[in-house]
Design a protein around this motif. Structure first.
Motif, PDB file in Angstrom:
ATOM      1  N   PHE A 205       0.754  -1.112  -0.148  1.00 49.19           N
ATOM      2  CA  PHE A 205      -0.062  -0.095   0.172  1.00 49.19           C
ATOM      3  C   PHE A 205       0.808   1.325   0.000  1.00 49.19           C
ATOM      4  O   PHE A 205       1.931   1.141   0.465  1.00 49.19           O
ATOM      5  N   VAL A 206       0.457   2.219  -0.748  1.00 55.35           N
ATOM      6  CA  VAL A 206       1.063   3.740  -0.769  1.00 55.35           C
ATOM      7  C   VAL A 206      -0.025   4.619   0.014  1.00 55.35           C
ATOM      8  O   VAL A 206      -0.964   4.749  -0.535  1.00 55.35           O
ATOM      9  N   ILE A 207       0.553   5.229   1.038  1.00 54.94           N
ATOM     10  CA  ILE A 207      -0.274   6.365   1.647  1.00 54.94           C
ATOM     11  C   ILE A 207       0.611   7.665   1.292  1.00 54.94           C
ATOM     12  O   ILE A 207       1.628   7.908   1.873  1.00 54.94           O
ATOM     13  N   ALA A 208      -0.036   8.479   0.491  1.00 53.89           N
ATOM     14  CA  ALA A 208       0.789   9.781  -0.019  1.00 53.89           C
ATOM     15  C   ALA A 208      -0.124  11.200   0.407  1.00 53.89           C
ATOM     16  O   ALA A 208      -0.928  11.015  -0.326  1.00 53.89           O
ATOM     17  N   ALA A 209       0.619  11.768   1.419  1.00 54.36           N
ATOM     18  CA  ALA A 209      -0.160  12.896   1.887  1.00 54.36           C
ATOM     19  C   ALA A 209       0.559  14.164   1.213  1.00 54.36           C
ATOM     20  O   ALA A 209       1.860  14.196   1.379  1.00 54.36           O
ATOM     21  N   ALA A 210      -0.051  15.075   0.450  1.00 57.72           N
ATOM     22  CA  ALA A 210       0.611  16.037  -0.086  1.00 57.72           C
ATOM     23  C   ALA A 210       0.238  17.528   0.139  1.00 57.72           C
ATOM     24  O   ALA A 210      -0.947  17.625   0.804  1.00 57.72           O
ATOM     25  N   GLN A 211       1.106  18.529  -0.142  1.00 57.04           N
ATOM     26  CA  GLN A 211       0.854  19.749  -0.029  1.00 57.04           C
ATOM     27  C   GLN A 211       0.315  20.249  -1.334  1.00 57.04           C
ATOM     28  O   GLN A 211       0.621  19.617  -2.299  1.00 57.04           O
ATOM     29  N   GLY A 212      -0.755  21.228  -1.363  1.00 56.66           N
ATOM     30  CA  GLY A 212      -1.401  21.453  -2.518  1.00 56.66           C
ATOM     31  C   GLY A 212      -1.800  22.949  -2.802  1.00 56.66           C
ATOM     32  O   GLY A 212      -2.335  23.464  -1.544  1.00 56.66           O
ATOM     33  N   GLY A 213      -1.618  23.796  -3.787  1.00 55.72           N
ATOM     34  CA  GLY A 213      -1.942  25.018  -3.802  1.00 55.72           C
ATOM     35  C   GLY A 213      -0.652  26.025  -3.989  1.00 55.72           C
ATOM     36  O   GLY A 213       0.379  25.785  -4.174  1.00 55.72           O
ATOM     37  N   HIS A 214      -1.170  27.302  -3.968  1.00 53.04           N
ATOM     38  CA  HIS A 214      -0.113  28.478  -3.968  1.00 53.04           C
ATOM     39  C   HIS A 214       0.471  28.709  -2.560  1.00 53.04           C
ATOM     40  O   HIS A 214      -0.422  29.077  -1.426  1.00 53.04           O
ATOM     41  N   HIS A 215       1.808  28.891  -2.302  1.00 57.74           N
ATOM     42  CA  HIS A 215       2.181  29.167  -1.101  1.00 57.74           C
ATOM     43  C   HIS A 215       2.573  30.259  -0.758  1.00 57.74           C
ATOM     44  O   HIS A 215       3.126  31.069  -1.701  1.00 57.74           O
ATOM     45  N   ASP A 216       2.960  30.608   0.602  1.00 58.31           N
ATOM     46  CA  ASP A 216       3.308  31.919   0.874  1.00 58.31           C
ATOM     47  C   ASP A 216       4.775  32.268   0.108  1.00 58.31           C
ATOM     48  O   ASP A 216       5.118  33.442  -0.078  1.00 58.31           O
ATOM     49  N   ASP A 217       5.640  31.335   0.108  1.00 52.57           N
ATOM     50  CA  ASP A 217       6.895  31.449  -0.409  1.00 52.57           C
ATOM     51  C   ASP A 217       6.697  31.505  -2.142  1.00 52.57           C
ATOM     52  O   ASP A 217       7.956  31.598  -2.839  1.00 52.57           O
ATOM     53  N   GLY A 218       5.542  31.479  -2.700  1.00 52.27           N
ATOM     54  CA  GLY A 218       5.431  31.566  -3.907  1.00 52.27           C
ATOM     55  C   GLY A 218       5.633  30.157  -4.799  1.00 52.27           C
ATOM     56  O   GLY A 218       5.061  30.424  -6.039  1.00 52.27           O
ATOM     57  N   ARG A 219       5.855  28.996  -4.342  1.00 53.38           N
ATOM     58  CA  ARG A 219       5.791  27.710  -4.962  1.00 53.38           C
ATOM     59  C   ARG A 219       4.349  27.348  -5.189  1.00 53.38           C
ATOM     60  O   ARG A 219       3.276  27.768  -4.267  1.00 53.38           O
ATOM     61  N   ASP A 220       4.016  26.626  -6.178  1.00 50.94           N
ATOM     62  CA  ASP A 220       2.915  26.056  -6.263  1.00 50.94           C
ATOM     63  C   ASP A 220       3.008  24.649  -6.289  1.00 50.94           C
ATOM     64  O   ASP A 220       3.914  23.985  -6.953  1.00 50.94           O
ATOM     65  N   THR A 221       2.363  23.854  -5.336  1.00 50.36           N
ATOM     66  CA  THR A 221       2.316  22.157  -5.183  1.00 50.36           C
ATOM     67  C   THR A 221       1.071  21.861  -5.681  1.00 50.36           C
ATOM     68  O   THR A 221      -0.043  22.383  -5.886  1.00 50.36           O
ATOM     69  N   TYR A 222       1.516  20.487  -6.106  1.00 52.49           N
ATOM     70  CA  TYR A 222       0.437  19.758  -6.945  1.00 52.49           C
ATOM     71  C   TYR A 222      -0.467  19.169  -6.242  1.00 52.49           C
ATOM     72  O   TYR A 222      -2.005  18.957  -6.596  1.00 52.49           O
ATOM     73  N   GLY A 223      -0.714  19.038  -4.837  1.00 55.04           N
ATOM     74  CA  GLY A 223      -1.535  18.101  -4.199  1.00 55.04           C
ATOM     75  C   GLY A 223      -2.154  16.855  -4.534  1.00 55.04           C
ATOM     76  O   GLY A 223      -1.084  15.886  -4.875  1.00 55.04           O
ATOM     77  N   HIS A 224      -3.282  16.215  -4.707  1.00 54.73           N
ATOM     78  CA  HIS A 224      -3.694  14.967  -5.219  1.00 54.73           C
ATOM     79  C   HIS A 224      -3.062  13.991  -4.162  1.00 54.73           C
ATOM     80  O   HIS A 224      -2.505  12.929  -4.627  1.00 54.73           O
ATOM     81  N   SER A 225      -3.262  14.264  -3.179  1.00 53.00           N
ATOM     82  CA  SER A 225      -2.944  13.110  -2.046  1.00 53.00           C
ATOM     83  C   SER A 225      -3.590  12.135  -2.414  1.00 53.00           C
ATOM     84  O   SER A 225      -4.865  11.842  -3.026  1.00 53.00           O
ATOM     85  N   ILE A 226      -3.168  10.893  -1.981  1.00 49.83           N
ATOM     86  CA  ILE A 226      -3.480   9.593  -2.608  1.00 49.83           C
ATOM     87  C   ILE A 226      -3.149   8.289  -1.920  1.00 49.83           C
ATOM     88  O   ILE A 226      -2.339   8.447  -1.140  1.00 49.83           O
ATOM     89  N   ILE A 227      -4.208   7.443  -2.055  1.00 52.38           N
ATOM     90  CA  ILE A 227      -3.809   6.053  -1.300  1.00 52.38           C
ATOM     91  C   ILE A 227      -4.007   5.068  -2.318  1.00 52.38           C
ATOM     92  O   ILE A 227      -5.083   4.868  -3.316  1.00 52.38           O
ATOM     93  N   VAL A 228      -2.951   4.066  -2.503  1.00 49.92           N
ATOM     94  CA  VAL A 228      -2.975   3.104  -3.600  1.00 49.92           C
ATOM     95  C   VAL A 228      -2.784   1.807  -3.092  1.00 49.92           C
ATOM     96  O   VAL A 228      -1.968   1.592  -1.906  1.00 49.92           O
ATOM     97  N   ASP A 229      -3.431   1.132  -3.700  1.00 47.38           N
ATOM     98  CA  ASP A 229      -3.234  -0.602  -2.952  1.00 47.38           C
ATOM     99  C   ASP A 229      -2.311  -1.230  -3.575  1.00 47.38           C
ATOM    100  O   ASP A 229      -1.567  -0.779  -4.534  1.00 47.38           O
ATOM    101  N   PRO A 230      -1.966  -2.577  -3.360  1.00 47.71           N
ATOM    102  CA  PRO A 230      -0.695  -3.158  -3.620  1.00 47.71           C
ATOM    103  C   PRO A 230      -0.985  -3.561  -5.065  1.00 47.71           C
ATOM    104  O   PRO A 230       0.074  -4.034  -5.761  1.00 47.71           O
ATOM    105  N   TRP A 231      -1.721  -3.533  -5.737  1.00 48.30           N
ATOM    106  CA  TRP A 231      -2.173  -3.801  -6.943  1.00 48.30           C
ATOM    107  C   TRP A 231      -2.194  -2.966  -8.054  1.00 48.30           C
ATOM    108  O   TRP A 231      -2.270  -2.890  -9.152  1.00 48.30           O
ATOM    109  N   GLY A 232      -1.960  -1.543  -7.342  1.00 50.53           N
ATOM    110  CA  GLY A 232      -1.602  -0.332  -8.116  1.00 50.53           C
ATOM    111  C   GLY A 232      -3.119   0.434  -8.338  1.00 50.53           C
ATOM    112  O   GLY A 232      -3.167   1.418  -9.059  1.00 50.53           O
ATOM    113  N   ARG A 233      -4.227   0.044  -7.729  1.00 50.92           N
ATOM    114  CA  ARG A 233      -5.600   0.726  -7.748  1.00 50.92           C
ATOM    115  C   ARG A 233      -5.452   1.990  -6.797  1.00 50.92           C
ATOM    116  O   ARG A 233      -5.052   1.839  -5.718  1.00 50.92           O
TER     117      ARG A 233
END
Length: 282
Positions: A205-233
């Motif tokens: 299993f992959v559990i991926a928590a992400a930053q998302g959106g426009h930040h104070d330091d000017g960068r833009d992050t992708y977001g799309h936190s995701i949880i994937v099972d061992p078969w890739g679903r």
């Protein structure tokens, strides 16, 4: 114990450590209310800042960090595992670790992990990142025992180095935590492919928590936190705004995937014969 409910928490951290900690607490509470037994926050949960002086002025040593103390108290209050994907931790006057903390339901620190791979790159759109100027790299892979399975720890750019995840899986990890702050540019190109690939390659299993959106330091992050099972679903996925996603994790699914595709067991050691010069002329 059988399975558990995992939450991946998406944030948009800025310069204020206190505000970011408040937001992380709000989202962790929401995850617990939705039945989460384990909640993962993104990379740089408490501050997202590439300016060295501002960063150093805003953070603390681990023993004195008020955010870490709050997260430990929160895990104890809620009775869940709280995994702070990473925080900037002061190691000395000019030295910083990008450090993850897995906190148990009793508030104790189960595991720490310092990010091994530093993201140093100049992108075609003009963005430039030099993590090695800010952070001291980690040197050791880390696996932690949860009540349900073994968890392999990583942080963001580590995901591009499959040998790390192969090592974690061959040492018993059936789930991989990948907190991240992917740029929008690299996320749009590679995020889903990399997360699903690490799950499929290792039968984890992959559990991926992400930053998302426009930040104070000017960068833009992708977001799309995701949880994937061992078969890739894909079991759950966020958009770009702060959010909580949840999925039920069944450790038996990892064993089943590894039985169907025994890649970990089918990878014997091998050599590349000859010197580099001989190979070039072969």
């Amino acid at each position: 114990m059988a399975g558990f409910r995992a939450a991946a928490i998406q944030m948009r951290s800025g310069f204020s450590v206190e505000a970011n900690t408040d937001e992380a607490e709000r989202l962790i509470r929401a995850a617990a209310s939705a039945g989460a037994d384990y909640a993962l926050t993104p990379e740089m949960t408490t501050i997202l800042c590439m300016d060295r002086e501002r960063l150093l002025a805003s953070i603390s040593a681990e023993a004195d960090d008020p955010s870490l103390a709050r997260f430990r108290a929160l895990a104890r209050e809620l009775g869940i595992h709280v995994h702070i994907g990473s925080m900037a931790i002061k190691l000395g006057p000019t030295s910083v670790a990008n450090r993850a903390f897995l906190i148990g339901p009793d508030g104790g620190i189960v595991a720490r992990y310092d990010k091994i791979h530093m993201f140093d790159v100049d992108l075609a759109n003009g963005e430039s990142y030099r993590e090695s100027r800010l952070y001291r790299r980690g040197e050791a892979a880390v696996i932690a025992d949860l009540p349900w399975l073994r968890l392999g720890l990583s942080i963001c750019y580590d995901v591009r180095f499959p040998n790390l995840f192969h090592t974690l899986a061959t040492h018993g990890a059936a789930a991989l935590a990948i907190p991240a702050a992917f740029t929008r540019t690299t996320g749009e190109a590679h995020w889903h492919i990399l997360m699903r690939a690490r799950a499929i390659e290792t039968g984890s299993f992959v559990i991926a928590a992400a930053q998302g959106g426009h930040h104070d330091d000017g960068r833009d992050t992708y977001g799309h936190s995701i949880i994937v099972d061992p078969w890739g679903r894909i079991l759950a996925e966020a958009g770009t705004d702060p959010d909580v996603i949840l999925a039920d994790i069944d450790p038996a699914a990892s064993a089943a995937a590894r039985q169907r595709i025994p890649a970990l067991a089918s990878d014997p050691p091998y050599e590349l014969p000859g010197t580099a010069a001989e190979l070039e002329t072969a």
